[in-house]
Design a protein around this motif. Structure first.
Motif, PDB file in Angstrom:
ATOM      1  N   MET A 192       0.800  -1.218   0.000  1.00  0.00           N
ATOM      2  CA  MET A 192       0.000   0.000   0.000  1.00  0.00           C
ATOM      3  C   MET A 192       0.843   1.284   0.000  1.00  0.00           C
ATOM      4  N   LEU A 193       2.100   1.206  -0.423  1.00  0.00           N
ATOM      5  CA  LEU A 193       2.925   2.402  -0.525  1.00  0.00           C
ATOM      6  C   LEU A 193       2.395   3.288  -1.646  1.00  0.00           C
ATOM      7  N   GLU A 194       2.175   4.554  -1.318  1.00  0.00           N
ATOM      8  CA  GLU A 194       1.590   5.492  -2.272  1.00  0.00           C
ATOM      9  C   GLU A 194       2.569   6.579  -2.692  1.00  0.00           C
ATOM     10  N   LEU A 195       3.351   7.098  -1.757  1.00  0.00           N
ATOM     11  CA  LEU A 195       4.253   8.209  -2.041  1.00  0.00           C
ATOM     12  C   LEU A 195       5.508   8.051  -1.200  1.00  0.00           C
ATOM     13  N   LYS A 196       6.656   8.321  -1.832  1.00  0.00           N
ATOM     14  CA  LYS A 196       7.945   8.322  -1.131  1.00  0.00           C
ATOM     15  C   LYS A 196       8.603   9.668  -1.384  1.00  0.00           C
ATOM     16  N   HIS A 197       8.891  10.375  -0.287  1.00  0.00           N
ATOM     17  CA  HIS A 197       9.484  11.709  -0.363  1.00  0.00           C
ATOM     18  C   HIS A 197      10.899  11.619   0.202  1.00  0.00           C
ATOM     19  N   ILE A 198      11.898  11.941  -0.634  1.00  0.00           N
ATOM     20  CA  ILE A 198      13.297  11.834  -0.245  1.00  0.00           C
ATOM     21  C   ILE A 198      13.914  13.222  -0.316  1.00  0.00           C
ATOM     22  N   ASN A 199      14.406  13.703   0.813  1.00  0.00           N
ATOM     23  CA  ASN A 199      15.103  14.991   0.883  1.00  0.00           C
ATOM     24  C   ASN A 199      16.597  14.716   0.812  1.00  0.00           C
ATOM     25  N   LYS A 200      17.232  15.130  -0.296  1.00  0.00           N
ATOM     26  CA  LYS A 200      18.640  14.837  -0.508  1.00  0.00           C
ATOM     27  C   LYS A 200      19.553  15.668   0.386  1.00  0.00           C
ATOM     28  N   ARG A 253       0.397   4.671   8.152  1.00  0.00           N
ATOM     29  CA  ARG A 253      -0.076   5.769   7.308  1.00  0.00           C
ATOM     30  C   ARG A 253       1.081   6.632   6.819  1.00  0.00           C
ATOM     31  N   MET A 254       2.099   6.795   7.668  1.00  0.00           N
ATOM     32  CA  MET A 254       3.276   7.576   7.312  1.00  0.00           C
ATOM     33  C   MET A 254       4.463   7.070   8.107  1.00  0.00           C
ATOM     34  N   HIS A 255       5.613   7.026   7.466  1.00  0.00           N
ATOM     35  CA  HIS A 255       6.850   6.597   8.122  1.00  0.00           C
ATOM     36  C   HIS A 255       7.953   7.553   7.699  1.00  0.00           C
ATOM     37  N   SER A 256       8.471   8.324   8.665  1.00  0.00           N
ATOM     38  CA  SER A 256       9.532   9.292   8.423  1.00  0.00           C
ATOM     39  C   SER A 256      10.799   8.788   9.107  1.00  0.00           C
ATOM     40  N   TYR A 257      11.898   8.722   8.359  1.00  0.00           N
ATOM     41  CA  TYR A 257      13.125   8.152   8.904  1.00  0.00           C
ATOM     42  C   TYR A 257      14.313   8.639   8.092  1.00  0.00           C
ATOM     43  N   MET A 268       6.355   7.431  13.077  1.00  0.00           N
ATOM     44  CA  MET A 268       5.383   6.539  12.449  1.00  0.00           C
ATOM     45  C   MET A 268       3.977   7.013  12.793  1.00  0.00           C
ATOM     46  N   GLU A 269       3.158   7.158  11.770  1.00  0.00           N
ATOM     47  CA  GLU A 269       1.742   7.482  11.965  1.00  0.00           C
ATOM     48  C   GLU A 269       0.902   6.312  11.478  1.00  0.00           C
ATOM     49  N   PHE A 270      -0.212   6.061  12.161  1.00  0.00           N
ATOM     50  CA  PHE A 270      -1.032   4.894  11.894  1.00  0.00           C
ATOM     51  C   PHE A 270      -2.479   5.320  11.665  1.00  0.00           C
ATOM     52  N   TYR A 271      -3.220   4.433  11.002  1.00  0.00           N
ATOM     53  CA  TYR A 271      -4.673   4.602  10.870  1.00  0.00           C
ATOM     54  C   TYR A 271      -5.305   4.071  12.157  1.00  0.00           C
ATOM     55  N   ASN A 284      13.722  10.588   4.751  1.00  0.00           N
ATOM     56  CA  ASN A 284      12.814   9.852   3.879  1.00  0.00           C
ATOM     57  C   ASN A 284      11.445   9.777   4.539  1.00  0.00           C
ATOM     58  N   VAL A 285      10.406  10.048   3.762  1.00  0.00           N
ATOM     59  CA  VAL A 285       9.032   9.980   4.272  1.00  0.00           C
ATOM     60  C   VAL A 285       8.228   9.100   3.330  1.00  0.00           C
ATOM     61  N   ASP A 286       7.651   8.023   3.869  1.00  0.00           N
ATOM     62  CA  ASP A 286       6.823   7.106   3.092  1.00  0.00           C
ATOM     63  C   ASP A 286       5.362   7.287   3.513  1.00  0.00           C
ATOM     64  N   TYR A 287       4.484   7.380   2.533  1.00  0.00           N
ATOM     65  CA  TYR A 287       3.055   7.514   2.785  1.00  0.00           C
ATOM     66  C   TYR A 287       2.346   6.263   2.248  1.00  0.00           C
ATOM     67  N   PHE A 288       1.394   5.757   3.023  1.00  0.00           N
ATOM     68  CA  PHE A 288       0.714   4.516   2.687  1.00  0.00           C
ATOM     69  C   PHE A 288      -0.796   4.750   2.624  1.00  0.00           C
ATOM     70  N   LYS A 289      -1.436   3.995   1.751  1.00  0.00           N
ATOM     71  CA  LYS A 289      -2.884   3.981   1.698  1.00  0.00           C
ATOM     72  C   LYS A 289      -3.427   3.006   2.748  1.00  0.00           C
ATOM     73  N   PRO A 290      -4.703   3.091   3.106  1.00  0.00           N
ATOM     74  CA  PRO A 290      -5.251   2.132   4.085  1.00  0.00           C
ATOM     75  C   PRO A 290      -5.135   0.705   3.564  1.00  0.00           C
TER      76      PRO A 290
END
Length: 891
Positions: free
Chosen positions: A503-511, A529-533, A544-547, A516-522
């Motif tokens: 369910m990975l929807e968006l990956k945001h990478i700041n060089k 819901r979101m994983h920043s690392y 980590m954010e959850f539904y 790194n921030v991963d966004y997931f669909k339900p």
């Protein structure tokens, strides 16, 4: 007949007139200088030129300047980017095109004659205007009127029902091809079916296809032939900001201020120096002004650098786009659509420098308005014959309303009847489109881009698009932003995914920061819901954010650092809202242990709770702190609405037994409390002892839950690593081409149906046909012949059963003999065999025993079914309609 004789000027004419005005001013200045010089000579008594000589000199000088201007214009070289594709009629296969593409009907020939007549009158009345774009050649080199090239079509995809998604699909689906001559319209205008087949075309091909789809969707759309900027004509977006980088404007909601309380406590007096505050504000404003000035200077420098290369053909480049008028489909205001970029523009935009003509599937209009100020002052009232000259009378656009005097002059019934007859005679309906029905297959609609990939370069950004399932990891879009205009220093990368099993929807990478921030669909197994690392290693900074609705424990957010872990909850039955755990340094052990077997020691646990309305505020805990290292427990209760402070308690947690094994008795100094309204039962040692024992159990539970949270983090990190390595894609059960299980099931069903069909065909076989063929044709059977046929058929079937049994028996005996020989060989060479030979021998024995067992079962089953099959055939023969009457005597 052309209605208006008003000579409008196109942008090309405007450029010419501007240059002529400059020449006139120069000539006038030179004439004035010559007159002054002649006057001075006259005063000095010198001989002056005669007026005729002056005029001849002026004329000669003007002609030379005009020739010099034409020579300079002819020396301007028009360069076409090498990377752009070419699309000519030679690359098109016209052998399989329908007849409407290869010839014209009588009505189309009549329309071409009308268009030629209109073009001649237009050229006569407006000699300064460029020729009209009326009937270019199609792919079969047949002249076709531009309006008949539009084929209104409503596509069966809901996504193509709105103008924005429809234009975006065409922009992605087709590749841009530049015009052969940027100063003239193309000689060829291909059909939309050919453009869709080869997935490329010029701006006129784009506009024709987009206009056909928009009209089919109910919009009032028109193809426009005009002039555009260089960036617009070449689809150059390097000066445009990528729409995906623009942040939407956030509407700040004003918080409603609570009404002031009557007996509110006054805030403490502010004793800071106002002079110091003013000086600090001035200093901050000066810093901001300096930064703003520096930013403006940098923007001006960059803008000057971008605009350094001016276009020598500005205002002369031919371009085609789509005009959507207001009214239909609830369009509030008319606007332009650039088919190359799918972006909408206002009719006042500076990219559009003028309009020569426009058309739809019903009529053709010529712009008779002046374009000296681009398209900003154009009026798009197509019913106005002064501003827009139409080709055919049969237009659905309303005419301008007449004045009262003109209306009074039109009251005569005879005039009205004669006018109606005259219009009826002169009217001519547009013939139907010669283009076939526009169709887009589901595969092509899903693939979108040519070859499944498209790259668009923006200002400091690059956008890459892929078709779904083209990449193994489900990547469909990537946006890379850069710091400089040369796009060498990467700032950040955004990647969009589809059809991911995780369910990975968006990956945001700041060089720059490495975040790194991963966004997931339900639907993620851990309800992420979101994983920043910054690193996937455990015990590092991460969020980590959850539904919350997908988790039983109501966890919303978890923040982790090397020394702390913070969790936020909502909707729990125990009203827990916050837990913060502080960790100490891990104890060193000799054996190498993982984080699971050697967890970090917990030093402090802080928990906060929502208000529980079922309990009094004095007994409802708002915050509790477990100081594990200090063996203390601190409690803070909720504050009552009529109080300004809350109750507090602190327990000194001691061991239940001392070093000698004696039980420790509860003493008053083990509980320190502050109560707003002390109650009698809270002072008793029994109450304090029970509360402390309960807190001890809750401390153990909190420590266990914190330990489980650590294990869950490790599990999530392990799961994410596996998902990134596997990146499995989900396939719908309705996608029969990609779904292997569905494909295998469908093939199995087809195989079963085929076998059933073969059985039915076999059941319908005539088992008497080989024996009836031996008899003379047309001869009627006798009783003895019927008996002989029956006996021959049964004997033949009996022999077949015996042969089949013998065949199975022979195969059984052969397999048995070969197995015995192999066993005898093994007994003789058992000592010298290698392990590989023994493995091969055992494998052979296993397979041989399996074949022998199958043959034995088949032979046994054949012996059981053979008599039954013989009796069934005998019964069929007795019931056969050809033998039933003849065999009754022998039954």
């Amino acid at each position: 007949m052309v209605q208006a004789v008003l000579k409008a000027t196109s942008p090309l004419d405007s450029q010419r007139h501007a240059r002529m005005e400059v020449l006139k001013e120069k000539v006038e200045e030179e004439e004035a200088a010559e007159r002054e010089e002649a006057a001075e000579r006259a005063e000095r008594g010198e001989k002056t030129k005669r007026p005729m000589e002056v005029r001849r000199g002026e004329t000669t000088m003007t002609q030379e300047m005009l020739r010099d201007l034409e020579r300079k214009l002819s020396e301007i070289e028009v360069s076409v980017p090498e990377k752009l594709l070419t699309f000519t009629k030679d690359t098109i296969d016209t052998s399989k095109l329908p007849l409407s593409y290869q010839s014209n009907t009588l009505k189309e020939e009549h329309l071409l004659q009308v268009a030629d007549n209109f073009s001649r009158q237009y050229s006569h009345l407006c000699p300064d205007r460029v020729p009209l774009f009326l009937h270019p050649l199609n792919e079969c080199e047949v002249p076709k009127f531009v309006s008949t090239t539009i084929r209104p079509t409503l596509m069966p995809y809901p996504e193509l029902y709105n103008w924005d998604t429809c234009a975006q699909f065409i922009s992605d689906f087709l590749s841009m091809v530049p015009l052969p001559d940027p100063l003239k319209p193309p000689l060829y205008l291909y059909s939309s079916t050919t453009v869709l087949k080869y997935q490329k075309g010029n701006c006129f091909d784009f506009s024709t296809l987009l206009c056909s789809m928009l009209i089919g969707a109910g919009y009032d759309a028109y193809c426009v032939n005009g002039y555009g900027s260089q960036d617009l004509c070449y689809m150059d977006l390097t000066r445009e900001v990528c729409p995906l980088t623009m942040k939407p404007k956030e509407t700040v909601k004003e918080e409603e201020k609570a009404p002031p309380k009557k007996y509110a406590i006054k805030p403490p007096r502010d004793l800071t120096s106002r002079f110091e505050q003013e000086q600090e504000m001035k200093r901050q404003e000066a810093i901001k002004a300096e930064e703003e000035n520096r930013r403006k200077q940098e923007e001006a420098r960059l803008l000057e650098q971008e605009n350094a290369k001016t276009d020598p053909l500005h205002g002369l480049r031919v371009h085609s786009w789509v005009l959507v008028l207001s009214g239909k489909r609830e369009v509030p205001e008319s606007f332009f659509i650039d088919p190359f970029t799918a972006r909408s523009y206002s009719t006042q935009d500076d990219h559009f420098l003028g309009i020569e003509s426009l058309w739809n599937h019903k009529n053709y209009w010529v712009n008779m308005q002046d374009c000296w100020n681009c398209c900003k002052e154009l009026v798009f009232d197509l019913g106005d014959p002064v501003r827009w000259e139409y080709l055919l009378l049969g237009t659905d656009k309303p005419f301008l309303s007449l004045t009262e005097e003109e209306d009074e002059g039109m009251n005569d019934d005879d005039d009205v009847e004669n006018l109606g007859k005259e219009d009826e005679d002169k009217s001519f309906d547009m013939p139907p489109s010669w283009v076939e029905q526009i169709e887009i297959s589901p595969e092509a609609f899903e693939t979108r881009c040519p070859n499944g990939k498209k790259v668009i370069q923006y200002k400091r950004a690059k956008l890459e698009k892929w078709a779904p399932y083209l990449n193994n990891n489900g990547l469909v879009c990537r946006l890379t932003t850069y710091e400089d205009l040369e796009c060498t220093k990467t700032l950040e990368v955004k990647e969009w995914y589809q059809n991911r099993e995780d369910m990975l929807e968006l990956k945001h990478i700041n060089k720059i920061t490495g975040l790194n921030v991963d966004y997931f669909k339900p639907g993620h197994p851990q309800a992420l819901r979101m994983h920043s690392y910054k690193s996937m290693q455990p015990e590092m900074d991460r969020v980590m954010e959850f539904y919350e609705t997908a988790r039983v424990d109501g966890l919303i957010k978890r923040e982790e650092t090397p020394k702390t872990m913070t969790e936020y909850y909502h909707g729990r039955p125990d009203f827990l809202s916050y837990r913060h755990v502080n960790f100490g340094p891990r104890m060193k052990k000799l054996a190498l242990n993982s984080a699971e077997s050697n967890p970090r020691p917990m030093v402090k646990i802080t928990e906060r709770f929502f208000r529980n309305p079922a309990k009094p505020a004095d007994e409802d805990v708002a915050e509790r702190v477990f100081l594990i290292a200090e063996e203390r427990i601190q409690l803070r209760y909720h504050c009552r609405s009529d109080h300004i402070t809350a109750n507090k308690r602190e327990f000194l947690r001691r061991m239940e037994v001392d070093s000698k094994g004696n039980k420790i008795i509860m003493t008053p100094d083990m509980c320190i409390s502050f109560e707003v309204e002390p109650m009698e039962h809270t002072k008793k040692l029994l109450y304090q002892y029970e509360a402390m024992m309960k807190l001890k159990n809750e401390e153990k539970l909190s420590r266990h839950q914190a330990w489980e949270s650590e294990l869950e983090v490790l599990e999530i990190l392990k799961l994410r690593e596996e998902e990134e390595e596997a990146h499995t894609l989900t396939i719908s059960i309705y996608d029969t081409k990609r779904n292997e299980k569905s494909k295998e099931y469908r093939e199995a069903m087809e195989r079963v149906l085929h076998e059933e069909h073969l059985r039915q065909v076999e059941a319908q076989l005539d088992y008497l046909a080989p024996f009836l063929a031996q008899l003379p044709p047309g001869e009627k059977l006798t009783r003895w012949q019927a008996v002989r046929l029956k006996e021959e058929c049964l004997n033949d079937f009996k022999q077949r059963l015996i042969d089949k049994a013998n065949l199975i028996q022979a195969r059984f005996e052969k397999e048995t003999q070969e197995l015995q020989k192999k066993q005898q060989w093994y007994q003789e060479n058992q000592v010298t065999l290698t392990p590989e030979d023994e493995d091969l021998y055992l494998s052979y024995c296993s397979q041989a025993m399996f074949r022998i067992r199958i043959l034995e079962q088949r032979l046994s089953r054949h012996k059981e079914l053979a008599p039954l099959k013989y009796l069934a055939l005998e019964e069929k023969l007795y019931k056969d309609p050809r033998l039933v009457e003849l065999l009754k005597v022998f039954v």
